[in-house]
Design a protein around this motif. Structure first.
Motif, mmCIF file in Angstrom:
data_model
loop_
_atom_site.group_PDB
_atom_site.id
_atom_site.type_symbol
_atom_site.label_atom_id
_atom_site.label_comp_id
_atom_site.label_asym_id
_atom_site.label_seq_id
_atom_site.Cartn_x
_atom_site.Cartn_y
_atom_site.Cartn_z
ATOM 1 N N ALA A 149 -4.993 8.021 -13.215
ATOM 2 C CA ALA A 149 -4.302 7.464 -12.047
ATOM 3 C C ALA A 149 -2.888 6.986 -12.357
ATOM 4 C CB ALA A 149 -5.120 6.306 -11.470
ATOM 5 N N TRP A 150 -2.530 6.918 -13.634
ATOM 6 C CA TRP A 150 -1.228 6.345 -13.981
ATOM 7 C C TRP A 150 -0.042 7.087 -13.348
ATOM 8 C CZ3 TRP A 150 -0.846 1.623 -15.888
ATOM 9 C CH2 TRP A 150 0.416 1.165 -16.288
ATOM 10 N N PRO A 151 -0.003 8.422 -13.367
ATOM 11 C CA PRO A 151 1.132 9.111 -12.720
ATOM 12 C C PRO A 151 1.273 8.743 -11.239
ATOM 13 C CG PRO A 151 -0.073 10.634 -14.118
ATOM 14 C CD PRO A 151 -0.897 9.389 -14.048
ATOM 15 N N GLU A 152 0.148 8.612 -10.540
ATOM 16 C CA GLU A 152 0.204 8.219 -9.131
ATOM 17 C C GLU A 152 0.738 6.798 -8.992
ATOM 18 O OE1 GLU A 152 -2.798 7.424 -5.330
ATOM 19 O OE2 GLU A 152 -3.526 8.522 -7.097
ATOM 20 N N PHE A 153 0.324 5.921 -9.899
ATOM 21 C CA PHE A 153 0.807 4.539 -9.872
ATOM 22 C C PHE A 153 2.325 4.495 -10.058
ATOM 23 C CE2 PHE A 153 1.920 0.742 -12.456
ATOM 24 C CZ PHE A 153 1.724 -0.222 -11.479
ATOM 25 N N ILE A 154 2.825 5.283 -10.987
ATOM 26 C CA ILE A 154 4.270 5.332 -11.228
ATOM 27 C C ILE A 154 4.997 5.877 -10.001
ATOM 28 C CG2 ILE A 154 6.091 6.358 -12.638
ATOM 29 C CD1 ILE A 154 4.403 4.212 -14.039
ATOM 30 N N GLU A 155 4.409 6.892 -9.405
ATOM 31 C CA GLU A 155 5.034 7.529 -8.242
ATOM 32 C C GLU A 155 5.147 6.562 -7.067
ATOM 33 O OE1 GLU A 155 4.149 11.301 -5.234
ATOM 34 O OE2 GLU A 155 3.213 11.225 -7.219
ATOM 35 N N GLN A 156 4.157 5.690 -6.904
ATOM 36 C CA GLN A 156 4.177 4.765 -5.767
ATOM 37 C C GLN A 156 5.166 3.615 -5.952
ATOM 38 O OE1 GLN A 156 0.499 3.420 -4.119
ATOM 39 N NE2 GLN A 156 -0.510 5.417 -4.267
ATOM 40 N N LYS A 157 5.569 3.352 -7.189
ATOM 41 C CA LYS A 157 6.573 2.320 -7.477
ATOM 42 C C LYS A 157 6.210 0.967 -6.856
ATOM 43 C CE LYS A 157 10.358 5.662 -7.864
ATOM 44 N NZ LYS A 157 11.703 6.069 -7.377
ATOM 45 N N LEU A 158 4.974 0.561 -7.057
ATOM 46 C CA LEU A 158 4.508 -0.707 -6.501
ATOM 47 C C LEU A 158 5.101 -1.879 -7.278
ATOM 48 C CD1 LEU A 158 0.722 0.173 -6.053
ATOM 49 C CD2 LEU A 158 2.514 0.201 -4.306
ATOM 50 N N THR A 159 5.526 -2.897 -6.558
ATOM 51 C CA THR A 159 6.051 -4.113 -7.189
ATOM 52 C C THR A 159 5.283 -5.355 -6.751
ATOM 53 O OG1 THR A 159 7.699 -4.332 -5.428
ATOM 54 C CG2 THR A 159 8.376 -3.161 -7.433
ATOM 55 N N ASP A 160 4.678 -5.310 -5.574
ATOM 56 C CA ASP A 160 3.902 -6.444 -5.080
ATOM 57 C C ASP A 160 2.616 -6.579 -5.895
ATOM 58 O OD1 ASP A 160 3.292 -8.475 -2.843
ATOM 59 O OD2 ASP A 160 1.520 -7.173 -2.854
ATOM 60 N N GLN A 161 2.349 -7.769 -6.401
ATOM 61 C CA GLN A 161 1.206 -7.966 -7.284
ATOM 62 C C GLN A 161 -0.124 -7.706 -6.586
ATOM 63 O OE1 GLN A 161 1.710 -11.889 -8.946
ATOM 64 N NE2 GLN A 161 3.672 -11.365 -9.873
ATOM 65 N N ALA A 162 -0.253 -8.132 -5.348
ATOM 66 C CA ALA A 162 -1.490 -7.886 -4.605
ATOM 67 C C ALA A 162 -1.708 -6.393 -4.409
ATOM 68 C CB ALA A 162 -1.447 -8.598 -3.256
ATOM 69 N N ALA A 163 -0.630 -5.663 -4.154
ATOM 70 C CA ALA A 163 -0.735 -4.213 -3.963
ATOM 71 C C ALA A 163 -1.115 -3.520 -5.268
ATOM 72 C CB ALA A 163 0.589 -3.659 -3.433
ATOM 73 N N ILE A 164 -0.573 -4.007 -6.376
ATOM 74 C CA ILE A 164 -0.907 -3.424 -7.684
ATOM 75 C C ILE A 164 -2.382 -3.650 -8.004
ATOM 76 C CG2 ILE A 164 -0.499 -3.587 -10.168
ATOM 77 C CD1 ILE A 164 2.414 -4.301 -9.506
ATOM 78 N N LEU A 165 -2.851 -4.881 -7.785
ATOM 79 C CA LEU A 165 -4.261 -5.182 -8.048
ATOM 80 C C LEU A 165 -5.164 -4.337 -7.156
ATOM 81 C CD1 LEU A 165 -6.254 -6.990 -9.627
ATOM 82 C CD2 LEU A 165 -6.141 -8.604 -7.709
ATOM 83 N N SER A 166 -4.789 -4.201 -5.895
ATOM 84 C CA SER A 166 -5.574 -3.401 -4.958
ATOM 85 C C SER A 166 -5.609 -1.935 -5.384
ATOM 86 C CB SER A 166 -4.987 -3.525 -3.549
ATOM 87 O OG SER A 166 -5.687 -2.707 -2.634
ATOM 88 N N PHE A 167 -4.463 -1.430 -5.833
ATOM 89 C CA PHE A 167 -4.396 -0.034 -6.283
ATOM 90 C C PHE A 167 -5.380 0.202 -7.420
ATOM 91 C CE2 PHE A 167 -2.902 3.124 -9.299
ATOM 92 C CZ PHE A 167 -2.606 4.217 -8.495
ATOM 93 N N TRP A 168 -5.359 -0.685 -8.417
ATOM 94 C CA TRP A 168 -6.194 -0.456 -9.593
ATOM 95 C C TRP A 168 -7.671 -0.720 -9.318
ATOM 96 C CZ3 TRP A 168 -4.799 2.786 -12.852
ATOM 97 C CH2 TRP A 168 -3.456 2.930 -13.215
ATOM 98 N N MET A 169 -7.976 -1.652 -8.444
ATOM 99 C CA MET A 169 -9.382 -1.852 -8.108
ATOM 100 C C MET A 169 -9.920 -0.679 -7.296
ATOM 101 S SD MET A 169 -9.933 -5.930 -7.495
ATOM 102 C CE MET A 169 -11.702 -5.644 -7.386
ATOM 103 N N ASP A 170 -9.053 -0.064 -6.515
ATOM 104 C CA ASP A 170 -9.462 1.130 -5.777
ATOM 105 C C ASP A 170 -9.761 2.280 -6.736
ATOM 106 O OD1 ASP A 170 -9.717 2.747 -3.263
ATOM 107 O OD2 ASP A 170 -8.014 3.802 -4.159
ATOM 108 N N LYS A 171 -8.967 2.386 -7.799
ATOM 109 C CA LYS A 171 -9.147 3.469 -8.764
ATOM 110 C C LYS A 171 -10.264 3.176 -9.765
ATOM 111 C CE LYS A 171 -5.725 5.833 -7.089
ATOM 112 N NZ LYS A 171 -5.985 7.090 -6.322
#
Length: 345
Positions: free
Chosen positions: A86-108
Motif C-alpha cells: 500500500a505504500w505507493p498508494e499512500f505516497i500518491e495520496q500525499k496525506l498530511t492530516d494525521q486522522a486521515a493517515i491513521l484511517s488510511f493505514w487502518m483501512d489497509k
C-alpha cells in the motif's frame, strides 16, 4: 478533548511508576526493542517518498518484537506485506492530516489490534514530534494508571482512533518532566519502555518466571569510528564481525572496572554481554558470536586462558558447522584474562 491532569495527579502517577519501575523493567525484552533502529527510522520516514520496502518490513518487525528475526507469526508478516503493497498508494495520496493517515493505514491493515498497533506505529514514524509511540499496550498502561489515581478515564481513551493516541501523548509528556529529574536524558526512553511493559505486565511476568529477569546491555550500540576507552585499546581489534563487536563492547564495559580484566571468567564475560549488546539481537547470531569470541578463529587472540586447551576447544566449536551453540555456558567457571595487547599501559 484533553486530560488536563492536576499536579497532584501527576505526582501520584509518578509515584506509582517509581514504586514499580525496577520490577517491571527487569522484564523488559531489551533485545527485541533496541532504541537505535527506531531513531534511524524516524529520520527515514520523515521523507516517506524515499522509504524502501526493506525499511517498512524491518520497522514493522521491530514493532511486533521480531527485530533481526525471520520467524514472525503469519499475521505479523501479513501486516508488513500489506503495508509495503500500500505504500505507493499512500505516497500518491500525499496525506498530511494525521486522522486521515491513521484511517488510511487502518483501512489497509485492518481494524484489529494488530492493524491499529501497526497503523499507530507508522503514524508515529511519520509524525514523531506530534505523537508519541503508542499502541494498545501503552494505552492500557495509561488507563490503568489513571484509574489507580482516581482519574475518570473517558471511553475515547479506549478507542482505536487519533483521540486515544493524542490523549496518550498528553499523558506521556505530562509525566516526562518528573521522569527527567531522576533519569535525565534517558527519561523519554525509560518512560516509554516502562509503559509498554506495564501495559503487558501479565504476559511478561509469566515469561520472567520461566526465563528469569532480563538484563539491559551496558553497550547496546557500537560505532567503530567513535570508540573511546581510557584503559583499553579497542582500535587493536582487526575484525568487524559479531565476535569482534562483542569484544569491543566488553572493553567498553570493563572501562568502568578495569581491575576485573585480569580476574575474569567465561561466565563473568557473558554476564557483561547480554543479548542485545552491540546491536546483536538475534539469539542464533549471538550464541555463535559468543563461541567465536572465546576462540582463536580468524586469528582472534582476545583472551588468555588458564587452560589453553579450552581456547582451542572454543575454536573447534566455532569452526564446526554442527557446533554446540551453548558451549560457552558449559565452561562458565573457566578463568581467563584480557590479552595484554588490548590493555593500555
Amino acid at each position: 478533548m484533553n486530560l488536563s491532569l492536576s499536579e497532584s495527579k501527576k505526582k501520584a502517577l509518578y509515584g506509582l511508576i517509581t514504586q514499580r519501575y525496577d520490577v517491571h523493567m527487569s522484564r523488559f525484552p531489551y533485545a527485541k526493542y533496541p532504541s537505535e533502529p527506531l531513531k534511524e527510522w524516524r529520520k527515514q520516514f520523515a521523507e516517506p517518498q524515499h522509504v524502501r520496502p526493506d525499511m517498512i518490513r524491518s520497522a514493522l518487525n521491530w514493532r511486533c518484537g521480531f527485530w533481526q528475526r525471520s520467524n514472525a507469526p503469519f499475521p505479523q508478516k501479513k501486516i508488513a506485506i500489506s503495508a509495503i503493497k500500500a505504500w505507493p498508494e499512500f505516497i500518491e495520496q500525499k496525506l498530511t492530516d494525521q486522522a486521515a493517515i491513521l484511517s488510511f493505514w487502518m483501512d489497509k491493515l485492518g481494524d484489529t489490534t494488530f492493524g491499529f498497533d501497526a497503523a499507530a506505529f507508522l503514524l508515529h514514524l511519520l509524525h514523531p514530534p506530534d505523537l508519541e509511540l503508542a499502541d494498545t499496550q501503552r494505552l492500557t498502561a495509561m488507563r490503568d494508571l489513571l484509574a489507580e489515581v482516581g482519574y475518570e478515564v473517558q471511553p475515547e481513551a479506549s478507542a482505536y482512533n487519533l483521540v486515544a493516541l493524542s490523549l496518550y501523548t498528553e499523558f506521556f509528556r505530562s509525566l516526562l518532566p518528573k521522569m527527567q529529574l531522576q533519569h535525565g536524558e534517558r527519561a523519554t526512553l525509560r518512560l516509554d519502555r516502562f509503559l509498554m511493559t506495564y501495559g503487558n505486565r501479565e504476559a511478561l511476568a509469566k515469561l520472567s518466571e520461566k526465563f528469569g529477569p532480563s538484563v539491559e546491555p551496558i553497550v547496546s550500540y557500537l560505532d567503530w569510528d567513535d570508540l573511546n576507552s581510557e584503559h583499553f585499546l579497542p582500535d587493536k581489534i582487526l575484525g568487524r564481525a559479531n565476535a569482534d563487536i562483542l569484544f569491543a563492547c566488553l572493553l567498553l564495559a570493563l572501562d568502568h572496572n578495569p581491575d576485573k580484566a585480569s580476574v575474569l571468567t567465561v561466565e563473568g564475560v557473558v554476564e557483561l554481554l547480554p543479548l542485545g549488546s552491540g546491536g546483536i539481537c538475534n539469539p542464533g547470531s549471538y550464541h555463535y558470536a559468543m563461541i567465536a569470541l572465546f576462540g582463536g578463529q580468524k586469528e582472534r587472540d582476545f583472551f588468555v586462558f588458564e587452560d589453553e586447551a579450552l581456547s582451542k576447544a572454543f575454536t573447534e566449536q566455532a569452526n564446526n558447522s554442527t557446533r554446540d551453540m551453548r558451549f560457552y555456558r558449559k565452561h562458565g567457571h573457566a578463568k581467563i584474562s584480557i590479552n595484554p595487547k588490548y590493555i593500555s599501559t
